[in-house]
Write a protein that holds these residues in place. Structure first.
Motif, short mmCIF file in Angstrom:
data_model
loop_
_atom_site.label_atom_id
_atom_site.label_comp_id
_atom_site.label_asym_id
_atom_site.label_seq_id
_atom_site.Cartn_x
_atom_site.Cartn_y
_atom_site.Cartn_z
N UNK A 161 0.86 -1.18 0.00
CA UNK A 161 0.00 0.00 0.00
C UNK A 161 0.90 1.23 0.00
N UNK A 162 0.30 2.39 -0.05
CA UNK A 162 1.08 3.63 -0.05
C UNK A 162 1.85 3.83 1.25
N UNK A 163 1.41 3.17 2.33
CA UNK A 163 2.06 3.38 3.63
C UNK A 163 2.97 2.24 4.05
N UNK A 164 3.14 1.22 3.21
CA UNK A 164 4.01 0.10 3.55
C UNK A 164 5.44 0.57 3.78
N UNK A 165 6.04 0.11 4.86
CA UNK A 165 7.46 0.38 5.10
C UNK A 165 8.27 -0.49 4.14
N UNK A 166 9.17 0.13 3.39
CA UNK A 166 9.94 -0.64 2.41
C UNK A 166 11.44 -0.56 2.64
N UNK A 167 11.85 0.10 3.72
CA UNK A 167 13.28 0.13 4.06
C UNK A 167 13.47 -0.41 5.47
N UNK A 168 14.62 -1.00 5.69
CA UNK A 168 14.92 -1.55 7.01
C UNK A 168 14.98 -0.45 8.06
N UNK A 169 15.43 0.73 7.67
CA UNK A 169 15.50 1.86 8.61
C UNK A 169 14.10 2.23 9.10
N UNK A 170 13.12 2.25 8.20
CA UNK A 170 11.75 2.56 8.60
C UNK A 170 11.20 1.49 9.55
N UNK A 171 11.49 0.24 9.23
CA UNK A 171 11.01 -0.85 10.08
C UNK A 171 11.65 -0.78 11.46
N UNK A 172 12.95 -0.52 11.50
CA UNK A 172 13.63 -0.43 12.80
C UNK A 172 13.03 0.68 13.66
N UNK A 173 12.64 1.78 13.03
CA UNK A 173 12.03 2.87 13.79
C UNK A 173 10.67 2.45 14.34
N UNK A 174 9.87 1.75 13.53
CA UNK A 174 8.58 1.24 14.01
C UNK A 174 8.78 0.30 15.20
N UNK A 175 9.79 -0.56 15.10
CA UNK A 175 10.04 -1.52 16.17
C UNK A 175 10.53 -0.81 17.42
N UNK A 176 11.35 0.22 17.24
CA UNK A 176 11.82 1.00 18.40
C UNK A 176 10.63 1.60 19.15
N UNK A 177 9.68 2.16 18.40
CA UNK A 177 8.50 2.77 19.01
C UNK A 177 7.64 1.71 19.69
N UNK A 178 7.49 0.55 19.04
CA UNK A 178 6.69 -0.53 19.63
C UNK A 178 7.30 -1.00 20.95
N UNK A 179 8.61 -1.10 21.00
CA UNK A 179 9.27 -1.51 22.25
C UNK A 179 9.06 -0.46 23.34
N UNK A 180 9.15 0.79 22.94
CA UNK A 180 9.02 1.89 23.89
C UNK A 180 7.61 1.97 24.46
N UNK A 181 6.60 1.74 23.60
CA UNK A 181 5.21 1.89 24.02
C UNK A 181 4.61 0.60 24.57
N UNK A 182 5.23 -0.53 24.26
CA UNK A 182 4.69 -1.81 24.73
C UNK A 182 3.61 -2.38 23.84
N UNK A 183 3.40 -1.77 22.69
CA UNK A 183 2.43 -2.26 21.72
C UNK A 183 2.77 -1.68 20.35
N UNK A 184 2.18 -2.25 19.31
CA UNK A 184 2.43 -1.78 17.95
C UNK A 184 1.14 -1.22 17.35
N UNK A 185 1.27 -0.08 16.68
CA UNK A 185 0.14 0.55 16.01
C UNK A 185 0.39 0.61 14.51
N UNK A 186 -0.65 0.33 13.74
CA UNK A 186 -0.62 0.54 12.29
C UNK A 186 -1.86 1.37 11.97
N UNK A 187 -1.74 2.70 11.99
CA UNK A 187 -2.91 3.57 11.79
C UNK A 187 -3.51 3.49 10.40
N UNK A 188 -2.66 3.21 9.40
CA UNK A 188 -3.11 3.12 8.02
C UNK A 188 -2.56 1.83 7.42
N UNK A 189 -3.43 1.07 6.78
CA UNK A 189 -3.06 -0.26 6.31
C UNK A 189 -1.77 -0.33 5.51
N UNK A 190 -0.86 -1.19 5.94
CA UNK A 190 0.40 -1.40 5.23
C UNK A 190 0.40 -2.72 4.45
#
Length: 251
Positions: A161-190
């Motif tokens: 989709x238009x919001x899919x993460x396609x670089x490892x750097x983007x994914x690592x940032x999502x994972x960093x946030x998920x670890x920090x918050x204790x959950x993972x959010x995907x506000x717009x379908x990837x």
């Protein structure tokens, strides 16, 4: 004692414990075997569907055949049965579809779900798969894995989709946030257009990843504010399942 059989088991274990595909020389050195011996073992395992060759470096990794066998053990442990009450409670609290997933390499596999009563809802099938880097349950589970686990996605991330993460750097940032918050959010379908989701990892008695529980629905109905409000409910559901599996949180 069948020495060839033992060598084959050791080879399977080496591949299972590796974060990335491995080459013949690497495996031979690690296991104290000759390269010709490793080649023969790999050829047998490939023929039986347990191993596949990964181009272009001619490295090798396990297929999901091992997972399929392990899934019978998982069913005996009855993760689905244990998770059902918390899933039902979360579905009632949110009015949205709730999933139970496990991580299989670079994909998530949906073990169970409770459908939303809404006519417009998130659609998935039990047994279906999705790229782990595109869905909330996948990101929640990846957040429990070591950083090196994410290396397997390098150069293999596709846009769905238009919001899919396609670089490892983007994914690592999502994972960093998920670890920090204790959950993972995907506000717009990837993975699928128009789907918003929130998920949290489930831990077992040993404190290791057992799976993830997630809630998803149309992003036309579930805005970012609603996702943030739902997140504590998802985390509580994951905590309830983890405790039922014997997980003991650190005090």
């Amino acid at each position: 004692m069948d020495k060839a059989f033992i060598k084959g088991l050791r080879l399977i274990e080496a591949l299972a414990l590796s974060d990335q595909p491995r080459g013949v020389t690497d495996l031979a050195n690690a296991l104290g075997l000759t390269k010709s011996n490793v080649h023969r073992l790999l050829a047998t395992l490939i023929a039986q569907g347990y191993v596949r060759q990964v181009p272009p470096q001619s490295h090798y990794e396990l297929t999901t055949r091992i997972w399929e066998l392990g899934s019978h053990v998982i069913r005996r442990m009855d993760l689905t049965r244990i998770a059902r009450p918390a899933m039902a409670r979360l579905a009632e609290q949110t009015g949205e579809t709730v999933h139970l997933s496990v991580l299989d390499g670079s994909e998530v596999v949906y073990l169970d779900k409770i459908e939303s009563a809404h006519h417009i809802r998130a659609h998935t099938s039990v047994g279906a798969r999705a790229p782990a880097y595109t869905v909330a349950t996948g990101k929640a589970m990846l957040a429990q894995m070591p950083d090196s686990y994410l290396d397997r996605f390098e150069g293999r991330m596709q846009r769905y989709t238009d919001t899919t993460r396609i670089t490892l750097a983007e994914l690592r940032e999502d994972i960093r946030i998920a670890r920090e918050q204790g959950h993972a959010l995907v506000p717009e379908g990837e993975w699928r257009e128009g789907i918003a989701a929130c998920a949290c990892a489930i831990l077992n008695r040993s404190g290791e990843l057992a799976g993830a529980i997630g809630m998803s629905g149309p992003d036309s109905r579930i805005k970012r504010k609603q996702l943030r409000e739902i997140a504590p409910l998802v985390m509580e559901a994951a905590r309830a399942i983890s405790l039922a599996l014997g997980y003991a949180p650190r005090v």
